[in-house]
Write a protein that holds these residues in place. Sequence first.
Motif, PDB file in Angstrom:
ATOM      1  N   ALA A 190      77.048  78.412 106.069  1.00  0.00           N
ATOM      2  CA  ALA A 190      76.415  78.247 107.387  1.00  0.00           C
ATOM      3  C   ALA A 190      77.451  78.444 108.492  1.00  0.00           C
ATOM      4  O   ALA A 190      77.191  79.131 109.494  1.00  0.00           O
ATOM      5  CB  ALA A 190      75.782  76.865 107.482  1.00  0.00           C
ATOM      6  N   LEU A 191      78.638  77.900 108.286  1.00  0.00           N
ATOM      7  CA  LEU A 191      79.688  78.039 109.304  1.00  0.00           C
ATOM      8  C   LEU A 191      80.167  79.481 109.391  1.00  0.00           C
ATOM      9  O   LEU A 191      80.341  80.034 110.486  1.00  0.00           O
ATOM     10  CB  LEU A 191      80.857  77.104 108.958  1.00  0.00           C
ATOM     11  N   GLU A 192      80.374  80.100 108.233  1.00  0.00           N
ATOM     12  CA  GLU A 192      80.841  81.492 108.256  1.00  0.00           C
ATOM     13  C   GLU A 192      79.862  82.363 109.031  1.00  0.00           C
ATOM     14  O   GLU A 192      80.244  83.147 109.895  1.00  0.00           O
ATOM     15  CB  GLU A 192      80.992  82.029 106.820  1.00  0.00           C
ATOM     16  N   LYS A 193      78.568  82.185 108.754  1.00  0.00           N
ATOM     17  CA  LYS A 193      77.553  83.030 109.418  1.00  0.00           C
ATOM     18  C   LYS A 193      77.450  82.699 110.902  1.00  0.00           C
ATOM     19  O   LYS A 193      77.258  83.593 111.727  1.00  0.00           O
ATOM     20  CB  LYS A 193      76.184  82.837 108.753  1.00  0.00           C
ATOM     21  N   PRO A 202      86.253  80.656 108.873  1.00  0.00           N
ATOM     22  CA  PRO A 202      86.220  81.515 110.058  1.00  0.00           C
ATOM     23  C   PRO A 202      87.545  81.516 110.812  1.00  0.00           C
ATOM     24  O   PRO A 202      88.323  80.559 110.727  1.00  0.00           O
ATOM     25  CB  PRO A 202      85.115  80.905 110.914  1.00  0.00           C
ATOM     26  N   LYS A 203      87.778  82.614 111.526  1.00  0.00           N
ATOM     27  CA  LYS A 203      88.960  82.665 112.408  1.00  0.00           C
ATOM     28  C   LYS A 203      88.586  81.987 113.725  1.00  0.00           C
ATOM     29  O   LYS A 203      87.409  81.849 114.030  1.00  0.00           O
ATOM     30  CB  LYS A 203      89.317  84.130 112.678  1.00  0.00           C
ATOM     31  N   ALA A 204      89.609  81.611 114.467  1.00  0.00           N
ATOM     32  CA  ALA A 204      89.342  80.935 115.746  1.00  0.00           C
ATOM     33  C   ALA A 204      88.496  81.842 116.641  1.00  0.00           C
ATOM     34  O   ALA A 204      88.695  83.049 116.683  1.00  0.00           O
ATOM     35  CB  ALA A 204      90.654  80.588 116.426  1.00  0.00           C
ATOM     36  N   ILE A 205      87.535  81.223 117.314  1.00  0.00           N
ATOM     37  CA  ILE A 205      86.675  81.994 118.201  1.00  0.00           C
ATOM     38  C   ILE A 205      87.064  81.692 119.654  1.00  0.00           C
ATOM     39  O   ILE A 205      87.996  80.930 119.901  1.00  0.00           O
ATOM     40  CB  ILE A 205      85.196  81.660 117.955  1.00  0.00           C
ATOM     41  N   LYS A 206      86.296  82.265 120.585  1.00  0.00           N
ATOM     42  CA  LYS A 206      86.617  82.027 121.999  1.00  0.00           C
ATOM     43  C   LYS A 206      86.402  80.561 122.354  1.00  0.00           C
ATOM     44  O   LYS A 206      85.440  79.948 121.898  1.00  0.00           O
ATOM     45  CB  LYS A 206      85.670  82.868 122.875  1.00  0.00           C
ATOM     46  N   LYS A 207      87.287  80.062 123.196  1.00  0.00           N
ATOM     47  CA  LYS A 207      87.198  78.636 123.563  1.00  0.00           C
ATOM     48  C   LYS A 207      85.973  78.379 124.442  1.00  0.00           C
ATOM     49  O   LYS A 207      85.603  79.245 125.241  1.00  0.00           O
ATOM     50  CB  LYS A 207      88.456  78.275 124.366  1.00  0.00           C
ATOM     51  N   THR A 208      85.335  77.234 124.246  1.00  0.00           N
ATOM     52  CA  THR A 208      84.239  76.878 125.169  1.00  0.00           C
ATOM     53  C   THR A 208      84.742  75.759 126.073  1.00  0.00           C
ATOM     54  O   THR A 208      85.804  75.173 125.820  1.00  0.00           O
ATOM     55  CB  THR A 208      83.006  76.335 124.405  1.00  0.00           C
ATOM     56  N   LYS A 209      83.936  75.454 127.083  1.00  0.00           N
ATOM     57  CA  LYS A 209      84.383  74.384 127.997  1.00  0.00           C
ATOM     58  C   LYS A 209      83.844  73.020 127.567  1.00  0.00           C
ATOM     59  O   LYS A 209      84.054  72.020 128.236  1.00  0.00           O
ATOM     60  CB  LYS A 209      83.879  74.704 129.406  1.00  0.00           C
ATOM     61  N   ILE A 210      83.135  73.008 126.445  1.00  0.00           N
ATOM     62  CA  ILE A 210      82.498  71.743 126.042  1.00  0.00           C
ATOM     63  C   ILE A 210      83.547  70.726 125.597  1.00  0.00           C
ATOM     64  O   ILE A 210      84.423  71.038 124.785  1.00  0.00           O
ATOM     65  CB  ILE A 210      81.500  72.007 124.897  1.00  0.00           C
ATOM     66  N   LYS A 211      83.434  69.552 126.153  1.00  0.00           N
ATOM     67  CA  LYS A 211      84.393  68.493 125.807  1.00  0.00           C
ATOM     68  C   LYS A 211      83.856  67.684 124.625  1.00  0.00           C
ATOM     69  O   LYS A 211      82.668  67.393 124.564  1.00  0.00           O
ATOM     70  CB  LYS A 211      84.554  67.532 126.990  1.00  0.00           C
ATOM     71  N   THR A 212      84.746  67.327 123.717  1.00  0.00           N
ATOM     72  CA  THR A 212      84.303  66.478 122.608  1.00  0.00           C
ATOM     73  C   THR A 212      84.866  65.071 122.793  1.00  0.00           C
ATOM     74  O   THR A 212      85.820  64.870 123.547  1.00  0.00           O
ATOM     75  CB  THR A 212      84.803  67.020 121.257  1.00  0.00           C
ATOM     76  N   HIS A 213      84.262  64.132 122.120  1.00  0.00           N
ATOM     77  CA  HIS A 213      84.758  62.754 122.173  1.00  0.00           C
ATOM     78  C   HIS A 213      85.162  62.351 120.773  1.00  0.00           C
ATOM     79  O   HIS A 213      84.625  62.871 119.794  1.00  0.00           O
ATOM     80  CB  HIS A 213      83.657  61.826 122.684  1.00  0.00           C
ATOM     81  N   LYS A 214      86.100  61.420 120.726  1.00  0.00           N
ATOM     82  CA  LYS A 214      86.524  60.941 119.410  1.00  0.00           C
ATOM     83  C   LYS A 214      85.303  60.372 118.655  1.00  0.00           C
ATOM     84  O   LYS A 214      84.465  59.702 119.248  1.00  0.00           O
ATOM     85  CB  LYS A 214      87.569  59.837 119.637  1.00  0.00           C
ATOM     86  N   ILE A 215      85.228  60.668 117.359  1.00  0.00           N
ATOM     87  CA  ILE A 215      84.088  60.164 116.575  1.00  0.00           C
ATOM     88  C   ILE A 215      84.093  58.630 116.622  1.00  0.00           C
ATOM     89  O   ILE A 215      85.072  58.001 116.200  1.00  0.00           O
ATOM     90  CB  ILE A 215      84.196  60.609 115.085  1.00  0.00           C
ATOM     91  N   PRO A 216      83.036  58.019 117.155  1.00  0.00           N
ATOM     92  CA  PRO A 216      83.053  56.542 117.280  1.00  0.00           C
ATOM     93  C   PRO A 216      82.801  55.862 115.935  1.00  0.00           C
ATOM     94  O   PRO A 216      82.363  56.496 114.981  1.00  0.00           O
ATOM     95  CB  PRO A 216      81.881  56.272 118.232  1.00  0.00           C
ATOM     96  N   GLU A 217      83.068  54.574 115.911  1.00  0.00           N
ATOM     97  CA  GLU A 217      82.733  53.790 114.710  1.00  0.00           C
ATOM     98  C   GLU A 217      81.221  53.816 114.542  1.00  0.00           C
ATOM     99  O   GLU A 217      80.479  53.804 115.515  1.00  0.00           O
ATOM    100  CB  GLU A 217      83.174  52.327 114.899  1.00  0.00           C
TER     101      GLU A 217
END
Length: 462
Positions: free
Chosen positions: A19-22, A174-189
């Motif tokens: 799924a990720l590769e595609k 997969p190889k690295a793709i273009k960067k997006t501006k979406i910010k992620t947050h640390k996975i919470p408990e």
Amino acid sequence: MKTNLIWFRNDLRIMDNPALEKACEDKDASVIGLYIATPQQWKAHDMSARQACFIHDRLIQLQDELDALNIPLLFHSCDSFTDCVNVIVDLCKEYSVNQIFYNNQYEYNERERDYLLKGKLSPDIECLEFDGNLFTAPLTILNSQKQMYKIFTPFRNAFLDQFVQNIPRIYNQPKAIKKTKIKTHKIPEFDYAKQDYEFFNPNTQKALQKLEEFCAEKVEDYADKRNIPSLDHTSQLSAYLALGVLSVRQCFHYLTQEHPHFWENQKSGAFTWFNELIWREFYQHLIVAHPYLCKHKPFINWTDHVKWKNNKDHFEQWKAGNTGYPIIDAAMRQLNQTGWMHNRLRMIIASFLVKDLLIDWRWGEQYFMSQLTDGDLAANNGGWQWAASTGTDSTPYFRIFNPTTQGKRFDPKGEFIRQWIPELAKVPDKFIHEPQLWSEKKGNITEYPQPIVTHDIAKKKL
Ligand code: FAD
């Protein structure tokens, strides 16, 4: 610009993930990752705190790995599968998602959820589904009546015929793709109890190293040593496979690297191990062909009318490892303390619960889920139903493991027993499987309990 959403479920890896590769194939598309925790659902289905902790720790690693590919991993927590679907629908609107990619899960509720999602999405959003956690898609290995096999061996033979003609490939990371501006947050408990788990380091390299070492150093003797619990001679990869940190194709790949001709000898350790991976496949296919298994119905219908004794005290003694049968108690204590149990012991303790204590196999199935780090509905249900003689391939109901002779056979000197039952440390080898004889004969005292049932009497009652 197109946006692809990759929804991670029981496939928490970036290697060999179709799924990720595609999702990353179209270089012009941006890719967003998503994981949705469902603690209320998990609790309702007895998922162990250990497994929840392992998922949490694994997600932290996965987020870092995806970050290096410029794929943000978003995290949500939902109470129900309906909420989960709504979250995805909203995310699709928010990020103008065009396609959703995921690897299939085969449990009934999860399939219902995916069905619901497809109905709720706007028609221009496509769901692309893959069978990334198995060698072959369910319902593709069928008998001459186009039905799922009811017995393992013919399933295995048909599987092998197909497999050799079309050996599955490993999907690219997969190889690295273009960067997006979406910010992620640390996975919470998670909103879940905390519990330590053993044996399974959530780091990808550690998981791969364990697989590699097993294939290089242990698999050769697997056929001879896999039934001896004191030897630790199985792979202990089960939680990785259950949660998709590793895939079965990776297992096959490492196995063939070390043992390129393992096919030629079906008695070899490598083939015997591969056979276990086919058991895994069999049970996953089975829950798709017979979804009622996910509702804990027996495979053999009439067995639903068995009158269980369901003695609650016996159940508590079994859970705690205080039955007076050393091999049973050592196994249960291993489970309670580590979240993992050796396969031979899973078979022995399951037979004991169901056939010696006459306790409904579903009680044992549920207790296992609440303790195991590798808890997996298909394998657990398959294993319990096999032991209870209610499932496919089951031994007839009157066949019963004798816990004492099983102990003598697979732990002759009591090494495993002594590791988990300190009260028996001083008991000589000769009496380790029947310590009450030692106490009676020599007037020795241990704090170890007397057997809660007499096996020979229980056997006659079946
Ligand atoms: P190995 O012997 O190294 O086998 C390699 C892999 O093959 C395992 O990791 C597992 O993914 C698969 N596998 C091995 N044996 C089986 C089997 N009989 N059925 C299905 N898959 C198999 N396994 C689970 O992963 N989760 C469970 O919840 C589970 N519950 C079980 C309950 C009972 C009553 C029984 C009898 C078995 C159960 N099993 C379950 C199957 C098996 O016991 C474990 O997969 C195995 O002990 C895990 O240790 P390992 O990784 O060292 O296995």
